[in-house]
Design a protein around this motif. Structure first.
Motif, PDB file in Angstrom:
ATOM      1  N   UNK A 140      -0.002  -2.665 -11.410  1.00  0.00           N
ATOM      2  CA  UNK A 140       0.592  -1.834 -12.544  1.00  0.00           C
ATOM      3  C   UNK A 140      -0.719  -1.089 -13.025  1.00  0.00           C
ATOM      4  N   UNK A 141      -0.650   0.235 -12.947  1.00  0.00           N
ATOM      5  CA  UNK A 141      -1.834   0.743 -13.579  1.00  0.00           C
ATOM      6  C   UNK A 141      -2.089   0.838 -15.203  1.00  0.00           C
ATOM      7  N   UNK A 142      -0.529   0.722 -15.685  1.00  0.00           N
ATOM      8  CA  UNK A 142      -0.377   1.064 -17.193  1.00  0.00           C
ATOM      9  C   UNK A 142      -0.636  -0.473 -17.525  1.00  0.00           C
ATOM     10  N   UNK A 155      -5.583  -4.646 -15.289  1.00  0.00           N
ATOM     11  CA  UNK A 155      -6.986  -4.137 -15.453  1.00  0.00           C
ATOM     12  C   UNK A 155      -7.087  -3.833 -13.549  1.00  0.00           C
ATOM     13  N   UNK A 156      -7.140  -2.560 -13.528  1.00  0.00           N
ATOM     14  CA  UNK A 156      -7.207  -2.020 -12.439  1.00  0.00           C
ATOM     15  C   UNK A 156      -8.284  -2.471 -11.393  1.00  0.00           C
ATOM     16  N   UNK A 157      -9.661  -2.487 -12.091  1.00  0.00           N
ATOM     17  CA  UNK A 157     -10.622  -3.036 -11.094  1.00  0.00           C
ATOM     18  C   UNK A 157     -10.495  -4.403 -11.024  1.00  0.00           C
ATOM     19  N   UNK A 158     -10.133  -5.396 -11.771  1.00  0.00           N
ATOM     20  CA  UNK A 158     -10.004  -6.729 -11.568  1.00  0.00           C
ATOM     21  C   UNK A 158      -8.986  -6.990 -10.660  1.00  0.00           C
ATOM     22  N   UNK A 174      -8.266  -4.967  -8.003  1.00  0.00           N
ATOM     23  CA  UNK A 174      -8.536  -4.571  -6.820  1.00  0.00           C
ATOM     24  C   UNK A 174      -9.555  -5.552  -6.241  1.00  0.00           C
ATOM     25  N   UNK A 175     -10.397  -6.232  -7.116  1.00  0.00           N
ATOM     26  CA  UNK A 175     -11.449  -7.121  -6.722  1.00  0.00           C
ATOM     27  C   UNK A 175     -10.620  -8.408  -6.200  1.00  0.00           C
ATOM     28  N   UNK A 176      -9.401  -8.887  -6.930  1.00  0.00           N
ATOM     29  CA  UNK A 176      -8.813 -10.070  -6.313  1.00  0.00           C
ATOM     30  C   UNK A 176      -8.084  -9.567  -5.073  1.00  0.00           C
ATOM     31  N   UNK A 177      -7.420  -8.439  -5.098  1.00  0.00           N
ATOM     32  CA  UNK A 177      -6.611  -8.192  -3.736  1.00  0.00           C
ATOM     33  C   UNK A 177      -7.148  -7.682  -2.392  1.00  0.00           C
ATOM     34  N   UNK A 178      -8.293  -6.840  -2.892  1.00  0.00           N
ATOM     35  CA  UNK A 178      -9.120  -6.176  -1.820  1.00  0.00           C
ATOM     36  C   UNK A 178     -10.266  -6.758  -1.697  1.00  0.00           C
ATOM     37  N   UNK A 179     -10.328  -7.985  -1.119  1.00  0.00           N
ATOM     38  CA  UNK A 179     -11.247  -9.103  -1.015  1.00  0.00           C
ATOM     39  C   UNK A 179     -12.405  -8.719   0.089  1.00  0.00           C
ATOM     40  N   UNK A 180     -11.798  -7.714   1.105  1.00  0.00           N
ATOM     41  CA  UNK A 180     -12.848  -7.072   1.934  1.00  0.00           C
ATOM     42  C   UNK A 180     -13.434  -5.725   1.793  1.00  0.00           C
ATOM     43  N   UNK A 181     -13.045  -5.317   0.326  1.00  0.00           N
ATOM     44  CA  UNK A 181     -12.987  -3.898   0.169  1.00  0.00           C
ATOM     45  C   UNK A 181     -11.868  -3.056   0.644  1.00  0.00           C
ATOM     46  N   UNK A 193     -10.934   6.588  -9.942  1.00  0.00           N
ATOM     47  CA  UNK A 193     -12.323   5.932  -9.961  1.00  0.00           C
ATOM     48  C   UNK A 193     -12.315   4.589  -9.662  1.00  0.00           C
ATOM     49  N   UNK A 194     -11.461   3.804  -9.882  1.00  0.00           N
ATOM     50  CA  UNK A 194     -11.775   2.351  -9.795  1.00  0.00           C
ATOM     51  C   UNK A 194     -11.637   2.204  -8.351  1.00  0.00           C
ATOM     52  N   UNK A 195     -10.497   2.683  -7.701  1.00  0.00           N
ATOM     53  CA  UNK A 195     -10.220   2.650  -6.150  1.00  0.00           C
ATOM     54  C   UNK A 195     -11.640   3.113  -5.455  1.00  0.00           C
ATOM     55  N   UNK A 196     -12.054   4.190  -5.816  1.00  0.00           N
ATOM     56  CA  UNK A 196     -13.221   4.775  -5.012  1.00  0.00           C
ATOM     57  C   UNK A 196     -14.398   3.901  -5.150  1.00  0.00           C
ATOM     58  N   UNK A 197     -14.605   3.236  -6.241  1.00  0.00           N
ATOM     59  CA  UNK A 197     -15.714   2.107  -6.483  1.00  0.00           C
ATOM     60  C   UNK A 197     -15.796   0.877  -5.313  1.00  0.00           C
ATOM     61  N   UNK A 198     -14.521   0.627  -4.866  1.00  0.00           N
ATOM     62  CA  UNK A 198     -14.345  -0.286  -4.105  1.00  0.00           C
ATOM     63  C   UNK A 198     -14.331   0.093  -2.641  1.00  0.00           C
ATOM     64  N   UNK A 199     -14.703   1.463  -2.280  1.00  0.00           N
ATOM     65  CA  UNK A 199     -14.494   1.741  -0.799  1.00  0.00           C
ATOM     66  C   UNK A 199     -15.603   1.140  -0.312  1.00  0.00           C
ATOM     67  N   UNK A 200     -15.464   0.837   1.265  1.00  0.00           N
ATOM     68  CA  UNK A 200     -16.397   0.324   2.167  1.00  0.00           C
ATOM     69  C   UNK A 200     -17.086   1.591   2.918  1.00  0.00           C
TER      70      UNK A 200
END
Length: 332
Positions: A198-200, A203-206, A208-215, A229-236
């Motif tokens: 829920x982006x509203x 904590x989107x970055x946190x 993503x770190x939790x859910x996208x463990x492999x990027x 921007x948060x999603x972009x930073x997690x790109x492999x």
């Protein structure tokens, strides 16, 4: 009845909510079919984010803007009520570009008959623009591979929800981004997404770190805004970004800032925008790709149905606020 209602585009909207004064409700004489023509009574009309762009004065876009004084552009379903066309009989149910109108005359070009067993809500929610866009964007642009991770923004929308379900059926880890707890719960509990943000409130970055463990290997972008921007930073490395929509910017006077381009070089990312008018010739191929997933019960949907043609005006603003729950359409 000798007349019907249509809604014309009266003026170009300014940034922000779209006022009723943007449109003009008119009465027209009920038409009859000329040689090689059909008359269609519209039954359901689709409301899509692309409409907001179609109302602008931008002549450099992928499709010409709706001319002032013309019937507002849209797609929909309808029933043939008068025919002088060899391929269409009275009673046939059709789908295609229709416009904000109760009746319209057509040569039949661009109209397809609804398959038996497919009702109007399913047709507009799955087999029309949402499903075609999702299929082209995922397979034609993002090129998913089993075992990868995809993040879909606007995931509870008509396109995003189908993208996520297709990816899940193909063995990807699927994370959706939406704007309410209800939408996030629907993504996970009903559609089978592996996680939702829920982006509203999150904590989107946190998250993503939790859910996208492999990027993140694939980012299917429907909304723009700061979450991008948060999603972009997690790109492999060698990740792909399919840019389908930017709903957060459609009614803004200034576009939101995009991510830094240095990671594009470091990670060798592929970023591609796409629009469906480039791919109309591929519609039979796209439907052939999508239909087996639907027949296997792997694609669920929900429709948000408004009542009556005039409700389309307020309906457009629901697209800007995220107030709709599912594919937004009008029942005429």
């Amino acid at each position: 009845m000798t007349t019907y209602t249509a809604i014309n585009l009266k003026q170009r909207p300014e940034p922000g909510p779209i006022p009723a004064s943007t449109f003009e409700v008119v009465q027209k004489a009920l038409p009859s079919a000329g040689p090689g023509e059909i008359v269609v009574k519209q039954t359901y009309m689709s409301l899509d984010p692309a409409m907001i762009g179609w109302m602008s004065s931008d002549t450099k876009s992928y499709i010409p803007p709706v001319a002032l004084g013309d019937v507002m552009r849209s797609s929909g379903t309808g029933e043939v009520v008068d025919s002088n066309h060899p391929d269409f009989a009275v009673g046939d149910r059709v789908m295609g570009m229709t416009g904000w109108t109760e009746y319209f005359v057509s040569s039949g070009q661009g109209l397809n008959k609804l398959p038996a067993g497919v009702d109007e809500e399913q047709a507009l929610s799955v087999f029309a623009l949402p499903g075609l866009t999702a299929t082209q964007g995922l397979y034609g642009v993002a090129k998913p591979k089993s075992g990868e991770t995809i993040v879909v923004s606007g995931a509870a929308g008509s396109v995003g929800s189908i993208v996520g379900q297709l990816a899940k059926a193909d063995g990807l880890t699927v994370i959706g981004v939406a704007g309410s707890d209800d939408k996030c719960q629907w993504l996970v509990n009903e559609l089978g997404f592996d996680g939702a943000i829920n982006y509203k409130t999150d904590d989107v970055n946190a998250k993503l770190t939790e859910l996208a463990v492999n990027g993140v290997d694939i980012f299917f972008e429907n909304t723009g805004g700061t979450i991008q921007q948060h999603i972009f930073e997690h790109m492999n490395a060698h990740g792909r970004v399919a840019v389908c929509g930017m709903i957060s910017d459609y009614a803004s006077s200034e576009p939101s800032a995009g991510p830094n381009w240095i990671p594009i070089i470091k990670k060798r990312l592929m970023i591609q925008g796409f629009t469906m008018p480039d791919h109309y010739a591929q519609v039979p191929e796209l439907l052939a790709k999508l239909t087996p997933y639907v027949m296997k019960g792997q694609i669920k949907y929900r429709a948000h149905v408004l009542d009556g043609l005039p409700s389309a005006v307020d309906g457009l603003n629901m697209l800007l606020t995220g107030g709709n729950k599912g594919k937004l359409m009008v029942k005429l």
